[in-house]
Design an enzyme around this catalytic site. Structure first.
Site, PDB file in Angstrom:
ATOM      1  N   ARG A  59      16.127   0.168  20.053  1.00  0.00           N
ATOM      2  CA  ARG A  59      16.124  -1.151  20.697  1.00  0.00           C
ATOM      3  C   ARG A  59      17.180  -2.082  20.100  1.00  0.00           C
ATOM      4  NH1 ARG A  59      10.964   0.662  20.442  1.00  0.00           N
ATOM      5  NH2 ARG A  59      10.697  -0.352  18.452  1.00  0.00           N
ATOM      6  N   GLU A  96       5.752   4.596   4.886  1.00  0.00           N
ATOM      7  CA  GLU A  96       4.440   4.692   4.230  1.00  0.00           C
ATOM      8  C   GLU A  96       3.977   6.136   4.078  1.00  0.00           C
ATOM      9  OE1 GLU A  96       2.768   3.770   8.529  1.00  0.00           O
ATOM     10  OE2 GLU A  96       4.353   2.829   7.409  1.00  0.00           O
TER      11      GLU A  96
END
Length: 173
Positions: A59, A96
């Site tokens: 994007r 993560e």
């Protein structure tokens, strides 16, 4: 800004349970909204001599290309590994659940060029921090690090400002 913010759609549990994804596509669907976004961000750089706008997959490409056109700059694209056809340099960043990598063509940014980095969302700042590494390796001078929206509760801005770079976010959550 509130009018633009109201067009951002929340998608619960995407891409995984517990995450609320901020969907910017409704902003892109409305010509007036997309024009305002590009004008708000782009007007900051008119006359500053920015050479390159670098956008991060995927994007970020949408925003970077429109911004580059608006300010009369070139476009550099930063992608996931194996997507660029020419010689690349890469930078790794932590997620993560592990690590990921991004790449840019080794000739996308020349030493001393003024660069604006842009992506759609500032979350933890990991991807953008890796993009900064790439621009620094190529000798570019970062003018600003910009985002359409920022998730302030994740404190990603600190990761960038601690490196001495200004951050601009059009919309904050």
């Amino acid at each position: 800004m509130q009018e633009l913010k109201s067009l951002i759609r929340d998608i619960p549990d995407f891409p995984k349970p517990g995450i609320i994804f901020k969907d910017i596509t409704p902003l892109l669907h409305k010509p007036w909204a997309f024009q305002k976004i590009v004008d708000y961000i782009g007007n900051r750089y008119i006359g500053l001599g920015v050479d390159i706008v670098a956008g991060i997959e995927s994007r970020g490409f949408i925003l970077a290309s429109a911004l580059a056109y608006k300010i009369g700059a070139g476009l550099a694209i930063i992608r996931k590994p194996g997507k660029l056809p020419y010689k690349t340099i890469s930078a790794t960043y932590t997620l993560e659940y592990g690590e990921d990598k991004i790449e840019v063509h080794e000739d996308a940014i020349q030493k001393g060029m003024k660069v604006v980095l842009i992506d759609d969302v500032l979350a933890t700042g990991g991807t953008m921090s890796a993009a900064i590494d790439l621009v620094e390796k190529l000798g570019g001078n970062i003018v600003s690090v910009d985002f359409l929206l920022e998730l302030t509760f994740l404190n990603g801005r600190k990761k960038i400002t601690d490196r001495g770079y200004p951050v601009f976010s059009l919309i904050k959550f």
